[in-house]
Design a protein around this motif. Structure first.
Motif, PDB file in Angstrom:
ATOM      1  N   LEU A 132       8.814 -12.720 -10.588  1.00 47.81           N
ATOM      2  CA  LEU A 132       8.632 -11.659  -9.594  1.00 47.81           C
ATOM      3  C   LEU A 132       7.657 -10.607 -10.114  1.00 47.81           C
ATOM      4  CD1 LEU A 132       9.544 -10.206  -6.945  1.00 47.81           C
ATOM      5  CD2 LEU A 132      11.249  -9.052  -8.346  1.00 47.81           C
ATOM      6  N   ASN A 133       7.914 -10.169 -11.357  1.00 48.67           N
ATOM      7  CA  ASN A 133       7.045  -9.127 -11.905  1.00 48.67           C
ATOM      8  C   ASN A 133       5.627  -9.639 -12.134  1.00 48.67           C
ATOM      9  OD1 ASN A 133       8.886  -7.094 -11.784  1.00 48.67           O
ATOM     10  ND2 ASN A 133       9.652  -7.406 -13.851  1.00 48.67           N
ATOM     11  N   LEU A 137      -9.753  -3.289  -4.382  1.00 48.83           N
ATOM     12  CA  LEU A 137      -9.608  -2.032  -3.645  1.00 48.83           C
ATOM     13  C   LEU A 137     -10.135  -0.840  -4.430  1.00 48.83           C
ATOM     14  CD1 LEU A 137      -6.058  -2.402  -2.080  1.00 48.83           C
ATOM     15  CD2 LEU A 137      -8.238  -2.359  -0.878  1.00 48.83           C
ATOM     16  N   ALA A 138      -9.843  -0.826  -5.750  1.00 50.17           N
ATOM     17  CA  ALA A 138     -10.177   0.368  -6.521  1.00 50.17           C
ATOM     18  C   ALA A 138     -11.564   0.293  -7.150  1.00 50.17           C
ATOM     19  CB  ALA A 138      -9.134   0.601  -7.607  1.00 50.17           C
ATOM     20  N   LEU A 195       3.948  -9.534  -8.762  1.00 48.93           N
ATOM     21  CA  LEU A 195       3.626  -8.155  -8.389  1.00 48.93           C
ATOM     22  C   LEU A 195       2.459  -7.625  -9.225  1.00 48.93           C
ATOM     23  CD1 LEU A 195       7.216  -6.681  -7.947  1.00 48.93           C
ATOM     24  CD2 LEU A 195       5.580  -7.225  -6.152  1.00 48.93           C
ATOM     25  N   VAL A 247      13.070 -12.869 -12.656  1.00 48.04           N
ATOM     26  CA  VAL A 247      12.556 -11.508 -12.844  1.00 48.04           C
ATOM     27  C   VAL A 247      11.125 -11.566 -13.379  1.00 48.04           C
ATOM     28  CG1 VAL A 247      12.809  -9.380 -14.164  1.00 48.04           C
ATOM     29  CG2 VAL A 247      14.799 -10.435 -13.119  1.00 48.04           C
ATOM     30  N   ALA A 295       5.593  -1.499  -7.324  1.00 44.14           N
ATOM     31  CA  ALA A 295       4.339  -2.176  -6.994  1.00 44.14           C
ATOM     32  C   ALA A 295       3.843  -1.725  -5.629  1.00 44.14           C
ATOM     33  CB  ALA A 295       4.552  -3.684  -7.004  1.00 44.14           C
ATOM     34  N   ALA A 353      -5.567  -5.982  -6.432  1.00 49.44           N
ATOM     35  CA  ALA A 353      -5.852  -4.770  -5.659  1.00 49.44           C
ATOM     36  C   ALA A 353      -6.806  -3.880  -6.437  1.00 49.44           C
ATOM     37  CB  ALA A 353      -4.555  -4.024  -5.364  1.00 49.44           C
ATOM     38  N   LEU A 376      -3.590   2.825  -3.718  1.00 46.54           N
ATOM     39  CA  LEU A 376      -4.957   2.280  -3.796  1.00 46.54           C
ATOM     40  C   LEU A 376      -5.556   2.116  -2.403  1.00 46.54           C
ATOM     41  CD1 LEU A 376      -4.578  -0.411  -6.599  1.00 46.54           C
ATOM     42  CD2 LEU A 376      -5.810   1.749  -6.717  1.00 46.54           C
ATOM     43  N   VAL A 377      -4.713   1.627  -1.471  1.00 42.34           N
ATOM     44  CA  VAL A 377      -5.214   1.423  -0.110  1.00 42.34           C
ATOM     45  C   VAL A 377      -5.595   2.759   0.517  1.00 42.34           C
ATOM     46  CG1 VAL A 377      -4.585   0.669   2.205  1.00 42.34           C
ATOM     47  CG2 VAL A 377      -3.914  -0.694   0.219  1.00 42.34           C
ATOM     48  N   SER A 424      11.184  -2.999  -9.119  1.00 44.73           N
ATOM     49  CA  SER A 424       9.851  -3.557  -9.365  1.00 44.73           C
ATOM     50  C   SER A 424       9.042  -3.579  -8.078  1.00 44.73           C
ATOM     51  CB  SER A 424       9.955  -4.984  -9.911  1.00 44.73           C
ATOM     52  OG  SER A 424      10.716  -4.988 -11.077  1.00 44.73           O
ATOM     53  N   LEU A 425       9.693  -4.030  -7.010  1.00 40.40           N
ATOM     54  CA  LEU A 425       8.955  -4.158  -5.759  1.00 40.40           C
ATOM     55  C   LEU A 425       8.539  -2.788  -5.225  1.00 40.40           C
ATOM     56  CD1 LEU A 425       9.414  -6.753  -3.116  1.00 40.40           C
ATOM     57  CD2 LEU A 425       9.204  -4.401  -2.322  1.00 40.40           C
ATOM     58  N   ILE A 442      17.131  -4.421 -10.342  1.00 31.19           N
ATOM     59  CA  ILE A 442      15.888  -4.469 -11.128  1.00 31.19           C
ATOM     60  C   ILE A 442      14.732  -5.015 -10.274  1.00 31.19           C
ATOM     61  CG2 ILE A 442      16.028  -6.773 -12.201  1.00 31.19           C
ATOM     62  CD1 ILE A 442      15.628  -5.313 -14.875  1.00 31.19           C
ATOM     63  N   ALA A 443      15.059  -6.009  -9.425  1.00 31.58           N
ATOM     64  CA  ALA A 443      14.016  -6.585  -8.580  1.00 31.58           C
ATOM     65  C   ALA A 443      13.534  -5.569  -7.556  1.00 31.58           C
ATOM     66  CB  ALA A 443      14.560  -7.829  -7.871  1.00 31.58           C
ATOM     67  N   GLN A 477       2.208   1.749  -5.759  1.00 38.15           N
ATOM     68  CA  GLN A 477       0.903   1.678  -6.431  1.00 38.15           C
ATOM     69  C   GLN A 477      -0.152   1.118  -5.482  1.00 38.15           C
ATOM     70  OE1 GLN A 477      -0.007   2.386  -9.725  1.00 38.15           O
ATOM     71  NE2 GLN A 477       1.928   3.475  -9.773  1.00 38.15           N
ATOM     72  N   LEU A 478       0.238   0.026  -4.831  1.00 37.29           N
ATOM     73  CA  LEU A 478      -0.676  -0.656  -3.930  1.00 37.29           C
ATOM     74  C   LEU A 478      -1.062   0.258  -2.768  1.00 37.29           C
ATOM     75  CD1 LEU A 478      -1.455  -3.626  -4.317  1.00 37.29           C
ATOM     76  CD2 LEU A 478       0.019  -4.158  -2.380  1.00 37.29           C
ATOM     77  N   TYR A 484     -15.201   0.455  -6.790  1.00 33.83           N
ATOM     78  CA  TYR A 484     -16.186   0.869  -5.805  1.00 33.83           C
ATOM     79  C   TYR A 484     -17.586   0.453  -6.229  1.00 33.83           C
ATOM     80  CZ  TYR A 484     -12.295   3.462  -3.929  1.00 33.83           C
ATOM     81  OH  TYR A 484     -11.081   3.789  -3.402  1.00 33.83           O
ATOM     82  N   LEU A 486      -1.256  -6.349  -8.066  1.00 33.84           N
ATOM     83  CA  LEU A 486      -1.853  -5.056  -8.427  1.00 33.84           C
ATOM     84  C   LEU A 486      -3.212  -5.250  -9.087  1.00 33.84           C
ATOM     85  CD1 LEU A 486       1.127  -2.884  -9.691  1.00 33.84           C
ATOM     86  CD2 LEU A 486      -0.318  -2.515  -7.698  1.00 33.84           C
TER      87      LEU A 486
END
Lengths: 198, 176, 366
Positions: free
Chosen positions: C15-16, C30-31, C19, C12, A87, C26, A94-95, A83-84, A79-80, A90-91, C33, C23
């Protein structure tokens, strides 16, 4: 040092050829069958997989070894990792969008697709199961991605050629692609003996 | 018949949304080569050629143009209307140039049947022996075409010089 | 056991959260403009939120760029000049000719608004809007021409010039699986701002005409955009020769009604071609217009009147009939509308009567 490098290289080589994640583990099959009609799209998809696999596998190694393992939470790896990976894609999108329109046009559309690519998750799970070191994991991630791309490009090349041939109706599309994948898998095992992982 | 190398690419170009909104193949699941071969066999069996059919179509089209969008009588018992709508279409067999969206509606007053075809279709039949796939709204059954336009083998000598010479058929033409 | 469970959930979640936070950051840095300024034709400046494609961004600002595919880069219609937009993407190249690339033309749907852009587009595009309408009346004018009236809902009014056309949006239906657009001239006068009238002739197998003739019902919603075109009455005192056939009636009817309302009393002769009486329509309206416009004469020409028609008007091809009326056309100007063959034949006839080519106006449907 030399030994370390040769083990690194052997692992990289085997990930590309003999232990090709697509052809030996049959992971990442859906895009392999779905996006292998044209070399051009295959190249974009393949490059995106190389990029994501090269970065997510070592990142997941760090996650696993610095957080999950010390806390005894190995069972949460799946699951971890997902998720990573999600993410990260997605990141990255965007970059890329920010940096270059043409790169985004070539790669960007594949990134959301790759989030759910089993080959990428597979590489992270294998690196745990096989107890690779961080360096080995890096080699494995890069090699695995390149190997997947190589198999995809080979398949796209073959399918572009056979597109002009007539096939029994039942074999058109995925049918013939799976047979080709099988033959390709056998051909790739021929690389065994040229190098075996240490 | 082996499908010539670029026939597959042409078949791709014929799909809906590529060159035309609805495509050229309708619901026909067969490879393009088979479609061409079957229609070719039909036309030959009836003692005719694609060029003869295309010439007959071009004959009606030229007669109909004189009506300036209004139906005209063409002896002995045909009523023909030719009109154009905005737009042009390329040939899916990659002939250079664009074909104006001109359609010709021929009504056979004896059989009470009406068929409609476009400039592009006259070209595709004459140069490529292509009548479109089954299930395409624009499909022209060779038999229907021959019956409604009353093309007879003897009449195929009755060419109109207005039609493009069929000698210009390219090497990718499916006919041997 | 309970502790391990809590630890698992906690890790969990943490971590989420990390993350997700990444985002969000970001997205923020980043998005975003920021506001970008779009300069249209060097004069009009609009400020928009960056980050989306140019086609959608402009549409939100009420600047409607013709596009048939809805921004997927598959129709090649939404061409605009982007002076500082960089090189075209690989996805655009199939649609651009080398000289267009040299002139900085891009497909608006493929240009992402990331900084201030300097754009050039045809000035009339700035007048183009999209309108939601509903069908307020449907009427058969002949066996194959339908009169469709559309009441404007949003925006509730349209500004156009007599003779212009709109694009009719055909939603996906059994004959087509994509939205398509077809152009039709407006038949009503510009003074009727909240309802427009179209005359749509059935084209065998045509996607839009089949939709209109077989599927469209009273009260149906219809989306249109426009107005487009420069088939409008040129000012002046010259005598006018109008030649039309079939659905070519529409723009001329709009022009005539506009002339009647504005009391423009120019000499105008309108030749309309059809086969038999059953193909003629709007005869009463034309008679009324003849009374309202002193110099107006409507001259229908039937190429093959039915014996039952008891026709005592002109017979023959409309161009031949017009030729009989016009010994010398060198001082007049002409407006043509109809089949491309009619236009070609009419141009040939008019120039042979001395009319200069540049005073012959028509909608180029080729």
């Amino acid at each position: 040092m030399i030994a370390a490098f040769s083990s690194w290289f052997a692992l990289f080589f085997s990930a590309v050829f003999t232990q090709n994640i697509l052809l030996t583990n049959y992971l990442g099959m859906c895009p392999f069958l779905g996006a292998s009609r044209e070399l051009k799209t295959s190249f974009g998809l393949g490059a995106a997989v190389v990029l994501v696999m090269t970065f997510t596998t070592p990142l997941n190694w760090l996650l696993y070894h610095s957080i999950l393992l010390p806390l005894g939470l190995e069972y949460l790896a799946l699951i971890a990792f997902i998720s990573l990976i999600a993410a990260f894609t997605q990141l990255t999108e965007l970059v890329i969008m920010r940096v270059s329109d043409s790169l985004h046009a070539a790669l960007g559309i594949f990134l959301p697709l790759i989030t759910v690519n089993c080959a990428i998750l597979g590489a992270s799970l294998f690196m745990v199961a096989r107890r690779y070191s961080f360096l080995q994991t890096t080699a494995y991630g890069l090699g695995g991605g390149l190997g997947w791309m190589l198999a995809l490009l080979a398949m796209a090349g073959i399918r572009q050629r056979i597109a002009k041939n007539r096939l029994p109706r039942g074999l058109e599309g995925a049918g013939i692609a799976l047979i080709i994948a099988g033959i390709m898998a056998m051909a790739f095992t021929a690389f065994t003996g040229m190098a075996t992982p240490a | 018949m082996k499908q010539p190398p670029n026939l597959q690419e042409i078949q791709e170009a014929m799909r809906p949304g590529r060159l035309s909104q609805t495509g050229f193949l309708g619901t026909d699941p067969r490879p393009l080569g088979d479609i061409l071969a079957e229609d070719d066999a039909t036309v030959r069996r009836l003692g005719l050629s694609h060029e003869a059919l295309a010439d007959r179509m071009a004959y009606f089209r030229e007669k109909g143009v004189a009506g300036l969008g209004v139906p005209v009588d063409v002896p002995p018992h045909f009523e023909v209307r030719v009109d154009g709508v905005r737009g042009r279409m390329p040939c899916p067999f990659r002939h250079p140039g664009l074909y104006p969206k001109v359609f010709c509606q021929v009504k056979n007053l004896r059989t009470r049947e009406t068929i409609t075809f476009s400039d592009l279709q006259i070209h595709m039949i004459g140069a490529h022996g292509f009548y479109e796939g089954r299930g395409s709204a624009y499909r022209l059954e060779p038999e229907t075409l021959i019956r409604v336009l009353e093309v007879s083998p003897a009449e195929s000598s009755f060419n109109t010089p207005l039609h493009e010479a069929p000698g210009g058929a390219p090497s990718d033409s499916p006919r041997e | 056991m309970g502790l391990e469970f809590l630890l698992g959930v906690g890790v969990v979640t943490a971590l989420n959260t990390v993350l997700a936070l990444l985002l969000v950051l970001a997205e923020r840095f980043l998005a975003d403009y920021g506001p970008c300024t779009l300069a249209l034709n060097g004069e009009k400046k609009i400020t928009v939120a960056g980050g989306r494609d140019l086609l959608a961004t402009l549409k939100d600002q009420g600047v409607f760029i013709p596009s048939a595919c809805g921004g997927r880069g598959s129709c090649g219609l939404c061409k605009v000049t982007v002076l500082n937009g960089g090189a075209p993407l690989a996805t655009e190249l199939p649609w651009l000719k080398p000289d267009e690339i040299a002139r900085h033309i891009r497909l608006a749907c493929q240009v992402r608004v990331k900084h201030d852009l300097s754009l050039q587009l045809p000035p009339q595009w700035l007048e183009i809007r999209q309108y939601r309408t509903t069908v307020s009346s449907l009427r058969d004018l002949t066996h194959d021409i339908k009169e469709v009236r559309l009441r404007l809902v949003d925006p509730p009014e349209i500004e156009f010039k007599a003779g212009q056309f709109i694009q009719f949006e055909v939603p996906p239906y059994e004959r087509s699986d994509e939205t398509v657009y077809r152009a039709y001239s407006i038949a009503s006068p510009p003074s009727a701002k909240n309802e427009i009238e179209l005359e749509i002739r059935y084209v065998p197998n045509g996607i839009c005409t089949t939709y209109v003739h077989r599927h469209l019902r009273l009260g149906d919603p219809v989306t249109i955009n426009g107005p487009y075109g420069d088939f409008t009455l040129r000012p002046g005192e010259r005598e006018i020769i109008a030649i039309a056939g079939g659905s070519g009636m529409a723009p001329l009817k709009s022009i005539l009604l506009d002339m009647a309302e504005k009391e423009i009393a120019r000499r105008i002769r309108y030749f309309f071609g059809a086969r038999a009486l059953r193909d003629l329509f709007l005869l009463e309206e034309m008679k009324t217009l003849e009374q309202r416009i002193p110099g107006f004469e409507f001259i229908p020409a039937l190429s093959k009147p039915d014996p039952m028609d008891a026709w005592n008007g002109e017979t023959g091809l409309v161009t031949d009939v017009a030729a009989r009326y016009l010994p010398d056309a060198s001082e007049a100007e002409a407006y043509l509308c109809g089949s491309s063959f009619l236009i070609q034949a009419a141009i040939k006839m008019l120039t042979s009567k001395g009319m200069p080519r540049e005073r012959i106006y028509f909608d180029d449907f080729g």
